[in-house]
Design an enzyme around this catalytic site. Structure first.
Site, mmCIF file in Angstrom:
data_model
loop_
_atom_site.group_PDB
_atom_site.id
_atom_site.type_symbol
_atom_site.label_atom_id
_atom_site.label_comp_id
_atom_site.label_asym_id
_atom_site.label_seq_id
_atom_site.Cartn_x
_atom_site.Cartn_y
_atom_site.Cartn_z
ATOM 1 N N CYS A 34 21.364 91.573 62.103
ATOM 2 C CA CYS A 34 21.958 91.700 63.435
ATOM 3 C C CYS A 34 21.000 91.051 64.426
ATOM 4 O O CYS A 34 20.041 90.406 64.018
ATOM 5 C CB CYS A 34 22.271 93.158 63.780
ATOM 6 S SG CYS A 34 20.845 94.203 64.074
ATOM 7 N N GLY A 35 21.228 91.224 65.683
ATOM 8 C CA GLY A 35 20.414 90.546 66.695
ATOM 9 C C GLY A 35 18.923 90.797 66.548
ATOM 10 O O GLY A 35 18.136 89.873 66.361
ATOM 11 N N THR A 36 18.514 92.061 66.641
ATOM 12 C CA THR A 36 17.095 92.400 66.510
ATOM 13 C C THR A 36 16.774 93.092 65.200
ATOM 14 O O THR A 36 15.625 93.129 64.790
ATOM 15 C CB THR A 36 16.643 93.339 67.639
ATOM 16 O OG1 THR A 36 17.346 94.580 67.521
ATOM 17 C CG2 THR A 36 16.869 92.711 69.004
ATOM 18 N N GLY A 37 17.766 93.679 64.567
ATOM 19 C CA GLY A 37 17.551 94.432 63.338
ATOM 20 C C GLY A 37 17.226 95.897 63.573
ATOM 21 O O GLY A 37 17.243 96.700 62.645
ATOM 22 N N ILE A 38 16.961 96.266 64.800
ATOM 23 C CA ILE A 38 16.544 97.638 65.098
ATOM 24 C C ILE A 38 17.673 98.636 64.851
ATOM 25 O O ILE A 38 17.503 99.635 64.152
ATOM 26 C CB ILE A 38 16.020 97.746 66.546
ATOM 27 C CG1 ILE A 38 14.761 96.888 66.713
ATOM 28 C CG2 ILE A 38 15.741 99.204 66.910
ATOM 29 C CD1 ILE A 38 14.330 96.698 68.160
ATOM 30 N N GLY A 39 18.839 98.362 65.413
ATOM 31 C CA GLY A 39 19.968 99.274 65.247
ATOM 32 C C GLY A 39 20.384 99.429 63.794
ATOM 33 O O GLY A 39 20.677 100.533 63.327
ATOM 34 N N MET A 40 20.403 98.323 63.071
ATOM 35 C CA MET A 40 20.764 98.375 61.653
ATOM 36 C C MET A 40 19.754 99.205 60.869
ATOM 37 O O MET A 40 20.133 99.967 59.979
ATOM 38 C CB MET A 40 20.823 96.965 61.063
ATOM 39 C CG MET A 40 21.980 96.150 61.555
ATOM 40 S SD MET A 40 23.524 96.751 60.864
ATOM 41 C CE MET A 40 24.462 95.252 60.899
ATOM 42 N N HIS A 74 5.343 97.534 48.057
ATOM 43 C CA HIS A 74 4.615 98.753 48.403
ATOM 44 C C HIS A 74 5.508 99.899 48.854
ATOM 45 O O HIS A 74 5.107 101.059 48.780
ATOM 46 C CB HIS A 74 3.588 98.457 49.502
ATOM 47 C CG HIS A 74 2.564 97.444 49.090
ATOM 48 N ND1 HIS A 74 1.559 97.720 48.194
ATOM 49 C CD2 HIS A 74 2.425 96.143 49.422
ATOM 50 C CE1 HIS A 74 0.828 96.638 47.997
ATOM 51 N NE2 HIS A 74 1.339 95.657 48.730
#
Length: 111
Positions: free
Chosen positions: A57-63, A90
């Site tokens: 997605c745009g930033t990956g944070i929400g996903m 890891h």
């Protein structure tokens, strides 16, 4: 949208490497709630229907936030090749999350 382009490029790369993938969308440039798509992938990984998933997605944070709410899902937001490798080696991440608008295209191919 940049993240839709990243998704298409990533899918094409997987296919070129002989890696089977399932595309859950989006399939047009309309504005959507990306977590809805994250839920589709996270549910499949959580149930064991899929071994691994990739979310873009745009930033990956929400996903990342939505995917990590599911049991047995270990979603890792990665920004470079090093964090991508460490997420598997890891942390045994089973969902790779990429911010299509922030990740550099040069390393996305090497993930």
């Amino acid at each position: 949208m940049q993240d839709s382009n990243s998704r298409r490029r990533s899918r094409a790369l997987l296919l070129s490497l002989g890696i089977e993938s399932i595309d859950f969308g989006t399939f047009n440039e309309d504005s959507v709630d990306y977590p809805d798509y994250g839920i589709l992938v996270a549910e499949k990984v959580s149930r064991g229907d899929l071994e691994r998933g990739i979310l873009i997605c745009g930033t990956g944070i929400g996903m990342s936030i939505v995917a990590n709410k599911f049991p047995r899902v270990r979603a890792a937001l990665v920004h470079d090749l090093y964090s991508s490798r460490c997420s598997r080696e890891h942390n045994d991440a089973n969902v790779l999350v990429i911010g299509g608008r922030v990740a550099e295209k040069t390393w996305q191919k090497r993930l």
